[in-house]
Design an enzyme around this catalytic site. Structure first.
Site, PDB file in Angstrom:
ATOM      1  N   ARG A   1      31.430  38.631  37.801  1.00 20.64           N
ATOM      2  CA  ARG A   1      30.918  37.696  38.249  1.00 20.64           C
ATOM      3  C   ARG A   1      31.363  36.986  39.326  1.00 20.64           C
ATOM      4  O   ARG A   1      32.779  36.965  39.451  1.00 20.64           O
ATOM      5  CB  ARG A   1      30.187  36.739  37.349  1.00 20.64           C
ATOM      6  CG  ARG A   1      31.073  35.932  36.706  1.00 20.64           C
ATOM      7  CD  ARG A   1      31.587  34.424  37.356  1.00 20.64           C
ATOM      8  NE  ARG A   1      32.791  33.678  36.798  1.00 20.64           N
ATOM      9  CZ  ARG A   1      33.872  33.658  37.264  1.00 20.64           C
ATOM     10  NH1 ARG A   1      34.238  34.555  38.368  1.00 20.64           N
ATOM     11  NH2 ARG A   1      34.802  33.051  36.624  1.00 20.64           N
TER      12      ARG A   1
ATOM     13  N   HIS B   1      34.873  23.821  38.693  1.00 13.65           N
ATOM     14  CA  HIS B   1      35.389  22.596  38.010  1.00 13.65           C
ATOM     15  C   HIS B   1      34.539  21.647  37.648  1.00 13.65           C
ATOM     16  O   HIS B   1      34.738  20.378  37.335  1.00 13.65           O
ATOM     17  CB  HIS B   1      36.637  21.907  38.641  1.00 13.65           C
ATOM     18  CG  HIS B   1      38.115  22.762  38.868  1.00 13.65           C
ATOM     19  ND1 HIS B   1      38.700  22.986  37.779  1.00 13.65           N
ATOM     20  CD2 HIS B   1      38.375  23.538  40.075  1.00 13.65           C
ATOM     21  CE1 HIS B   1      39.637  23.701  38.200  1.00 13.65           C
ATOM     22  NE2 HIS B   1      39.389  24.374  39.375  1.00 13.65           N
TER      23      HIS B   1
ATOM     24  N   GLY C   1      41.870  40.619  36.618  1.00  8.34           N
ATOM     25  CA  GLY C   1      42.909  39.198  36.817  1.00  8.34           C
ATOM     26  C   GLY C   1      42.522  38.752  38.459  1.00  8.34           C
ATOM     27  O   GLY C   1      43.444  37.917  38.598  1.00  8.34           O
TER      28      GLY C   1
ATOM     29  N   GLY D   1      39.738  36.928  39.046  1.00 10.60           N
ATOM     30  CA  GLY D   1      38.913  35.650  39.082  1.00 10.60           C
ATOM     31  C   GLY D   1      37.607  35.935  39.167  1.00 10.60           C
ATOM     32  O   GLY D   1      36.521  35.154  39.164  1.00 10.60           O
TER      33      GLY D   1
ATOM     34  N   ASP E   1      31.075  32.620  32.521  1.00  9.31           N
ATOM     35  CA  ASP E   1      31.408  33.874  32.721  1.00  9.31           C
ATOM     36  C   ASP E   1      30.551  34.924  31.824  1.00  9.31           C
ATOM     37  O   ASP E   1      29.889  35.686  32.111  1.00  9.31           O
ATOM     38  CB  ASP E   1      32.822  34.327  32.354  1.00  9.31           C
ATOM     39  CG  ASP E   1      33.853  33.424  33.520  1.00  9.31           C
ATOM     40  OD1 ASP E   1      33.086  32.898  34.261  1.00  9.31           O
ATOM     41  OD2 ASP E   1      35.135  33.536  32.991  1.00  9.31           O
TER      42      ASP E   1
HETATM   43  P1  ADP Z   1      39.846  38.057  35.120  1.00 12.45           P
HETATM   44  O1  ADP Z   1      38.719  37.931  33.871  1.00 12.45           O
HETATM   45  O2  ADP Z   1      39.667  37.099  36.191  1.00 12.45           O
HETATM   46  O3  ADP Z   1      39.821  39.431  35.705  1.00 12.45           O
HETATM   47  P2  ADP Z   1      41.485  37.922  32.981  1.00 12.45           P
HETATM   48  O4  ADP Z   1      43.170  37.314  32.932  1.00 12.45           O
HETATM   49  O5  ADP Z   1      40.711  36.653  32.287  1.00 12.45           O
HETATM   50  O6  ADP Z   1      41.197  37.871  34.498  1.00 12.45           O
HETATM   51  O7  ADP Z   1      41.255  39.194  32.405  1.00 12.45           O
HETATM   52  C1  ADP Z   1      41.952  40.236  32.957  1.00 12.45           C
HETATM   53  C2  ADP Z   1      42.651  40.946  31.516  1.00 12.45           C
HETATM   54  O8  ADP Z   1      41.266  41.617  30.982  1.00 12.45           O
HETATM   55  C3  ADP Z   1      43.415  42.161  32.133  1.00 12.45           C
HETATM   56  O9  ADP Z   1      44.789  41.570  31.970  1.00 12.45           O
HETATM   57  C4  ADP Z   1      42.952  43.038  30.761  1.00 12.45           C
HETATM   58  O10 ADP Z   1      44.174  42.700  29.804  1.00 12.45           O
HETATM   59  C5  ADP Z   1      41.700  43.011  30.421  1.00 12.45           C
HETATM   60  N1  ADP Z   1      41.076  43.977  31.138  1.00 12.45           N
HETATM   61  C6  ADP Z   1      39.922  43.974  31.818  1.00 12.45           C
HETATM   62  N2  ADP Z   1      39.252  44.981  32.309  1.00 12.45           N
HETATM   63  C7  ADP Z   1      39.920  45.869  31.762  1.00 12.45           C
HETATM   64  C8  ADP Z   1      40.321  47.572  31.978  1.00 12.45           C
HETATM   65  N3  ADP Z   1      39.257  48.090  32.589  1.00 12.45           N
HETATM   66  N4  ADP Z   1      41.193  48.156  31.409  1.00 12.45           N
HETATM   67  C9  ADP Z   1      42.053  47.409  30.920  1.00 12.45           C
HETATM   68  N5  ADP Z   1      42.117  45.964  30.552  1.00 12.45           N
HETATM   69  C10 ADP Z   1      41.226  45.319  31.172  1.00 12.45           C
HETATM   70 MG    MG Z   2      38.796  35.972  32.778  1.00  8.85          MG
END
Ligand code: ADP
Ligand code: MG
Length: 391
Positions: free
Chosen positions: A31, A38, A128, A130, A178
């Site tokens: 999304r 905030h 990661g 956002g 989210d």
């Molecule tokens: P965002 O939700 O903004 O992308 P987050 O830090 O909340 O950032 O989530 C990212 C984490 O989600 C990654 O570090 C991983 O652990 C996990 N993740 C999400 N999608 C995958 C994927 N396709 N393969 C492996 N890990 C994933």
């Molecule tokens: Mg996240």
């Protein structure tokens, strides 16, 4: 990749890995928050949109149910997680499996028995960045359980199970946005979400003449989580001084009257939140009326407030917004702002659909000139929430 292409790809991967056809295919989107930053922890409104980037899973019952094992093959990282669902699911490795473990545990808590499964999965939501790859993964997992058990649950409940998974299994104290948008999104609509009452309203956005551009600055400054905690504390202080439960209860006039009772810093934090809640409601109205110049102005105002009053922007995010302003209305940009918690991550811009290519080209070039960095840019229309594609 379109959802169809993605689906074909993950099916092919499933077949290669497990040697048979999958019985179910499910997906859930990432999304972008169009406006309302905030505001969630201040009981305010947010206005997210599901993007055409998805976590997707192809699955079948495991050949031997007695193993009580869910095998999840990550087709991108070529790594398999095995989860014992014969007992209560707990945290474990690899790290990414916790987003799924948490959802299995949440369904078990509801009394659901998770069958042994073979799963292949991938995601086109950048990790990661956002854009909530984490919520996409959680909601996708919940949708897989629905498909495999044949029992659909209320999409709000699914979102709440996913949120609890993120709190307890990933240790991230996120709000509800989210998971709500990933679960409840509808194609051609944004979701106006009242974080106080959890009331949701779909806001149609079908005008083919506009699209959203997502501009990833490819930076993530480390102060993020510490500063986040500080902002929350500052908002609580403002609410306390104002004698209210949360800043949702304060009008701009009331804040002005109480200005002398608080530090300039706390005043500015409150001014952002109170203004942003108003802007979000007005922007939703503007979207309903397809009044794009007005929506764009709210987006620019949101960015200025996050930069100047809330102090959560950074030079890379500001650079993207400056470039957007330089391209301007004539070049096809209505508005642009940072999105997400701040200190890096993405900007979102409202643009004319027929100018996407030209805007992308200019942004990439100018961003590189201003920062020495490479941005990643893609466009999206409001996508559907979680879906069972096959099953
Ligand atoms: P965002 O939700 O903004 O992308 P987050 O830090 O909340 O950032 O989530 C990212 C984490 O989600 C990654 O570090 C991983 O652990 C996990 N993740 C999400 N999608 C995958 C994927 N396709 N393969 C492996 N890990 C994933
Ligand atoms: Mg996240």
């Amino acid at each position: 990749m379109t959802l169809k292409e993605l689906s074909d790809h993950v099916v092919a991967e499933f077949k290669k890995h497990y040697g048979r056809e999958p019985r179910w295919i499910v997906a859930a989107p990432g999304r972008v928050n169009v406006i309302g930053e905030h505001t969630d922890y201040n009981d305010g409104f947010v206005l997210p949109m599901a993007i055409e980037r998805y976590a997707i899973m192809a699955a079948d019952l495991a050949l031997f149910q007695s193993t009580n094992t869910v095998s999840i093959y990550d087709t991108q990282f070529k790594e398999t997680a095995t989860i014992d669902v014969g007992e209560h699911v707990t945290k474990g490795s690899p790290k990414w499996s916790n987003y799924m473990r948490g959802v299995f545990a949440g369904f078990q808590r509801r009394g659901e028995k998770i069958p042994a499964l073979d799963v292949a999965f991938m995601s086109t939501v950048p990790l990661g960045g956002g854009l909530s790859s984490s919520a996409a993964l959680e909601v996708c997992t919940g949708t897989l359980i629905e498909a495999a058990t044949g029992k659909r649950i209320d999409p709000i409940e699914k979102a709440l199970i996913a949120q609890t998974a993120e709190h307890e299994f990933a240790g991230v104290p996120c709000g509800i946005m989210d998971q709500f948008i990933s679960s409840l999104g509808r194609e051609g609509h944004l979701l106006l979400l009242d974080c106080r009452t959890r009331k949701t309203e779909l806001v149609p956005m079908n005008d083919p003449a506009v699209a959203l551009l997502i501009v990833n600055t490819n930076v993530k400054h480390e102060l993020g989580s510490g500063e986040y905690a500080k902002r929350r504390a500052e908002c609580e202080e403002a609410a306390k001084i104002l004698g209210v439960a949360s800043l949702r209860d304060v009008t701009p006039e009331q804040l002005e009257k109480a200005k002398s009772k608080m530090s300039d810093l706390v005043y500015r934090r409150a001014r952002h939140v109170i203004g942003e809640i108003e802007r979000t409601v007005h922007a939703a109205e503007g979207i309903r009326q397809s009044n794009w110049p007005t929506v764009g102005q709210f987006m620019y105002a949101s960015h200025a407030s996050l930069r100047d009053d809330y102090d959560v922007s950074c030079k890379e995010l500001d650079a993207v917004v400056e470039i957007a302003e330089d391209i301007g209305f004539k070049g096809g940009v209505y508005g642009c702002r940072m999105t997400g918690g701040g200190f890096g991550g993405c900007c979102v811009a409202l643009v004319k659909a027929d100018a996407i290519e030209a805007i992308t080209k200019t942004m990439l070039e100018e961003y590189n000139v201003k920062t020495g960095l490479e941005a990643i840019i893609f466009s999206s229309r409001p996508a559907a929430g979680a879906t069972i594609i096959k099953g």
